[in-house]
Design a protein around this motif. Structure first.
Motif, PDB file in Angstrom:
ATOM      1  N   ARG A  45       0.833  -1.210   0.000  1.00 11.48           N
ATOM      2  CA  ARG A  45       0.000   0.000   0.000  1.00 11.48           C
ATOM      3  C   ARG A  45       0.866   1.257   0.000  1.00 11.48           C
ATOM      4  N   LEU A  46       1.990   1.202   0.686  1.00  9.20           N
ATOM      5  CA  LEU A  46       2.931   2.324   0.623  1.00  9.20           C
ATOM      6  C   LEU A  46       3.482   2.486  -0.793  1.00  9.20           C
ATOM      7  N   PHE A  47       3.795   1.360  -1.453  1.00  9.82           N
ATOM      8  CA  PHE A  47       4.231   1.427  -2.854  1.00  9.82           C
ATOM      9  C   PHE A  47       3.207   2.162  -3.711  1.00  9.82           C
ATOM     10  N   PHE A  48       1.946   1.809  -3.555  1.00  9.97           N
ATOM     11  CA  PHE A  48       0.905   2.420  -4.384  1.00  9.97           C
ATOM     12  C   PHE A  48       0.790   3.917  -4.116  1.00  9.97           C
ATOM     13  N   MET A  49       0.925   4.319  -2.862  1.00  5.63           N
ATOM     14  CA  MET A  49       0.826   5.745  -2.553  1.00  5.63           C
ATOM     15  C   MET A  49       2.024   6.511  -3.123  1.00  5.63           C
ATOM     16  N   ILE A  50       3.212   5.918  -3.023  1.00  2.43           N
ATOM     17  CA  ILE A  50       4.386   6.541  -3.626  1.00  2.43           C
ATOM     18  C   ILE A  50       4.195   6.649  -5.137  1.00  2.43           C
ATOM     19  N   SER A  51       3.615   5.620  -5.756  1.00  5.67           N
ATOM     20  CA  SER A  51       3.362   5.664  -7.199  1.00  5.67           C
ATOM     21  C   SER A  51       2.421   6.803  -7.557  1.00  5.67           C
ATOM     22  N   GLY A  52       1.355   6.966  -6.783  1.00  8.81           N
ATOM     23  CA  GLY A  52       0.435   8.062  -7.054  1.00  8.81           C
ATOM     24  C   GLY A  52       1.159   9.397  -7.056  1.00  8.81           C
ATOM     25  N   PHE A  53       2.049   9.587  -6.109  1.00  9.63           N
ATOM     26  CA  PHE A  53       2.842  10.815  -5.987  1.00  9.63           C
ATOM     27  C   PHE A  53       3.821  10.955  -7.153  1.00  9.63           C
ATOM     28  N   VAL A  54       4.629   9.918  -7.376  1.00  8.61           N
ATOM     29  CA  VAL A  54       5.735   9.998  -8.330  1.00  8.61           C
ATOM     30  C   VAL A  54       5.242   9.967  -9.778  1.00  8.61           C
ATOM     31  N   ILE A  55       4.223   9.160 -10.067  1.00 12.26           N
ATOM     32  CA  ILE A  55       3.775   9.037 -11.449  1.00 12.26           C
ATOM     33  C   ILE A  55       3.098  10.325 -11.912  1.00 12.26           C
ATOM     34  N   LEU A  56       2.339  10.965 -11.046  1.00  9.11           N
ATOM     35  CA  LEU A  56       1.769  12.257 -11.426  1.00  9.11           C
ATOM     36  C   LEU A  56       2.889  13.274 -11.657  1.00  9.11           C
ATOM     37  N   MET A  57       3.897  13.260 -10.805  1.00 14.04           N
ATOM     38  CA  MET A  57       5.039  14.157 -10.981  1.00 14.04           C
ATOM     39  C   MET A  57       5.754  13.859 -12.294  1.00 14.04           C
ATOM     40  N   SER A  58       5.917  12.571 -12.622  1.00  5.43           N
ATOM     41  CA  SER A  58       6.612  12.175 -13.841  1.00  5.43           C
ATOM     42  C   SER A  58       5.844  12.573 -15.097  1.00  5.43           C
ATOM     43  N   ALA A  59       4.502  12.521 -15.030  1.00  2.00           N
ATOM     44  CA  ALA A  59       3.683  12.821 -16.209  1.00  2.00           C
ATOM     45  C   ALA A  59       3.443  14.306 -16.408  1.00  2.00           C
ATOM     46  N   TRP A  60       3.651  15.098 -15.384  1.00  2.00           N
ATOM     47  CA  TRP A  60       3.333  16.529 -15.447  1.00  2.00           C
ATOM     48  C   TRP A  60       4.188  17.223 -16.517  1.00  2.00           C
ATOM     49  N   GLY A  61       3.534  17.874 -17.479  1.00  2.00           N
ATOM     50  CA  GLY A  61       4.243  18.598 -18.524  1.00  2.00           C
ATOM     51  C   GLY A  61       4.788  17.737 -19.642  1.00  2.00           C
ATOM     52  N   ARG A  62       4.519  16.428 -19.604  1.00  2.00           N
ATOM     53  CA  ARG A  62       4.995  15.530 -20.646  1.00  2.00           C
ATOM     54  C   ARG A  62       3.844  15.115 -21.559  1.00  2.00           C
ATOM     55  N   SER A  63       4.203  14.720 -22.779  1.00  2.00           N
ATOM     56  CA  SER A  63       3.205  14.130 -23.664  1.00  2.00           C
ATOM     57  C   SER A  63       2.958  12.684 -23.247  1.00  2.00           C
ATOM     58  N   THR A  64       1.887  12.112 -23.772  1.00  2.00           N
ATOM     59  CA  THR A  64       1.601  10.711 -23.470  1.00  2.00           C
ATOM     60  C   THR A  64       2.729   9.808 -23.929  1.00  2.00           C
ATOM     61  N   GLY A  65       3.282  10.060 -25.101  1.00  2.59           N
ATOM     62  CA  GLY A  65       4.371   9.243 -25.615  1.00  2.59           C
ATOM     63  C   GLY A  65       5.615   9.318 -24.748  1.00  2.59           C
ATOM     64  N   GLU A  66       5.964  10.518 -24.320  1.00  2.00           N
ATOM     65  CA  GLU A  66       7.141  10.679 -23.459  1.00  2.00           C
ATOM     66  C   GLU A  66       6.939   9.965 -22.126  1.00  2.00           C
ATOM     67  N   PHE A  67       5.744  10.104 -21.584  1.00  2.00           N
ATOM     68  CA  PHE A  67       5.449   9.434 -20.316  1.00  2.00           C
ATOM     69  C   PHE A  67       5.522   7.917 -20.481  1.00  2.00           C
ATOM     70  N   ALA A  68       4.896   7.397 -21.554  1.00  2.00           N
ATOM     71  CA  ALA A  68       4.897   5.954 -21.792  1.00  2.00           C
ATOM     72  C   ALA A  68       6.318   5.427 -21.976  1.00  2.00           C
ATOM     73  N   ALA A  69       7.137   6.148 -22.732  1.00  2.00           N
ATOM     74  CA  ALA A  69       8.518   5.713 -22.958  1.00  2.00           C
ATOM     75  C   ALA A  69       9.294   5.628 -21.654  1.00  2.00           C
ATOM     76  N   SER A  70       9.099   6.614 -20.789  1.00  2.00           N
ATOM     77  CA  SER A  70       9.822   6.608 -19.516  1.00  2.00           C
ATOM     78  C   SER A  70       9.401   5.444 -18.633  1.00  2.00           C
ATOM     79  N   ARG A  71       8.118   5.125 -18.641  1.00  2.00           N
ATOM     80  CA  ARG A  71       7.612   4.033 -17.814  1.00  2.00           C
ATOM     81  C   ARG A  71       8.036   2.672 -18.352  1.00  2.00           C
ATOM     82  N   ILE A  72       7.966   2.493 -19.668  1.00  2.00           N
ATOM     83  CA  ILE A  72       8.372   1.212 -20.259  1.00  2.00           C
ATOM     84  C   ILE A  72       9.845   0.953 -19.997  1.00  2.00           C
TER      85      ILE A  72
END
Length: 338
Positions: A45-72
């Motif tokens: 559950r801590l992992f999921f909460m950290i993901s909510g925080f970090v993934i929104l931060m990672s996606a902010w200001g990025r295109s969908t493609g850039e976000f997807a590439a970083s995650r893959i």
């Protein structure tokens, strides 16, 4: 701080699995220790909460493609290594409960096995499906354009549809909205808004909603602590552990740890993902082989050191060389039509 929290969450899960594994040959190899390590399951559950925080931060200001590439690029190199290595261990018959078929191995290589209703090769893979669904949601959100107000609307819609899915028992909504992990993803997103824009009423309300929904869901599952410690004490302990997770993440969002030099914990953060992926199978085998010779008390710390060593090797030999190459290849693919 987040690197340290990731590692603590992973270590909690590792200790939970090592305390409960049947490799010891007894259902309760460490009766006193298990009273603490049984709460390690909430590290997820801590992992999921950290993901909510970090993934929104990672996606902010990025295109969908850039976000997807970083995650893959982040997820797949170590994951492919785990499927290949752990699949080989299972095919060799060293893990005897299940020998995967070729379709199962191929499906697991995609990370989409849950969508295909195919068994996970490794017990911890179930959380990756939760993460993938969340990433798809955020990727679609990024296509629209992520803003503060849109985040509030996104989270409000998510909560409302979760309630509709529960009230009407709509399986499609429960699956598509990752009912299990959603309270923690939502709370993590709200905490990132607080971190980036400062505390205000609406984001804090979503943190509280996530806390309430998470506890209602968890206590409805009748966690083992209730049977072990009694109804009142067990409930208090479960509420306390989950509340501690929310408290620590809230302190991160408020910047209370920013005066500390956390760079020394970067390596621990890097080890977290491979440790999570590899510990269960590797630990099972080592415990099974070593505890009859060395005894339980010596075997446990040795196996912990060993799985950390495996995690470091995967990080250095797989993630470090492959992640940037995969990310570059994906970036070139995105530019192919320009």
């Amino acid at each position: 701080m987040l690197d340290l929290l990731r590692f603590v969450a992973a270590l909690a899960v590792v200790l939970f699995h090592f305390g409960e594994t049947r490799a010891w040959g007894t259902p309760n190899a460490f009766p006193e220790l298990s009273a603490v390590t049984m709460f390690g399951v909430y590290g997820v559950r801590l992992f999921f909460m950290i993901s909510g925080f970090v993934i929104l931060m990672s996606a902010w200001g990025r295109s969908t493609g850039e976000f997807a590439a970083s995650r893959i690029a982040r997820l797949y190199p170590a994951y492919w290594a785990s499927v290949i290595i752990l699949g080989g261990i299972a095919l060799a018959g060293w893990i005897t409960d299940h020998r995967p078929t070729l379709p199962e191995l191929l499906a697991n290589l995609t990370m989409f096995q849950h969508g295909m209703r195919i068994r996970d090769l490794e017990i911890v893979y179930w959380t990756l499906w939760q993460e993938l669904v969340f990433y798809v949601m955020i990727g679609c959100f990024a296509a629209v354009g992520i803003t503060y107000r849109r985040c509030l609307g996104f989270m409000a819609g998510w909560v409302f549809l979760l309630l509709v899915g529960e009230r009407l028992d709509i399986s499609l909504l429960k699956v598509a909205l990752v009912q299990f992990s959603a309270p923690y993803f939502i709370a993590g997103m709200a905490l990132f808004l607080i971190y980036r824009f400062g505390g205000s009423l609406l984001p804090w309300l979503f943190v509280v909603v996530g806390w309430i929904m998470g506890l209602i869901q968890l206590l409805g599952e009748r966690p083992p602590a209730l049977a072990r410690f009694g109804e009142a004490a067990g409930t208090a302990l479960v509420v306390g552990v989950v509340s501690l997770i929310f408290l620590v993440m809230s302190l991160v969002a408020l910047g209370k740890f920013e005066g500390v030099d956390w760079k020394w914990f970067t390596v621990l953060g890097a080890l977290t993902y491979p440790l999570y992926l590899f510990h269960h199978h590797v630990g099972f085998l080592l415990i099974q082989w070593l505890h009859p010779v060395l005894g339980n008390r010596v075997t446990l710390p040795l196996v912990l050191v060993a799985v950390l060593g495996v995690a470091w090797l995967v990080y250095r030999l797989v993630e470090v060389p492959l992640q940037p190459r995969l990310k570059s290849a994906l970036a070139r693919s995105l530019r192919a039509d320009t």
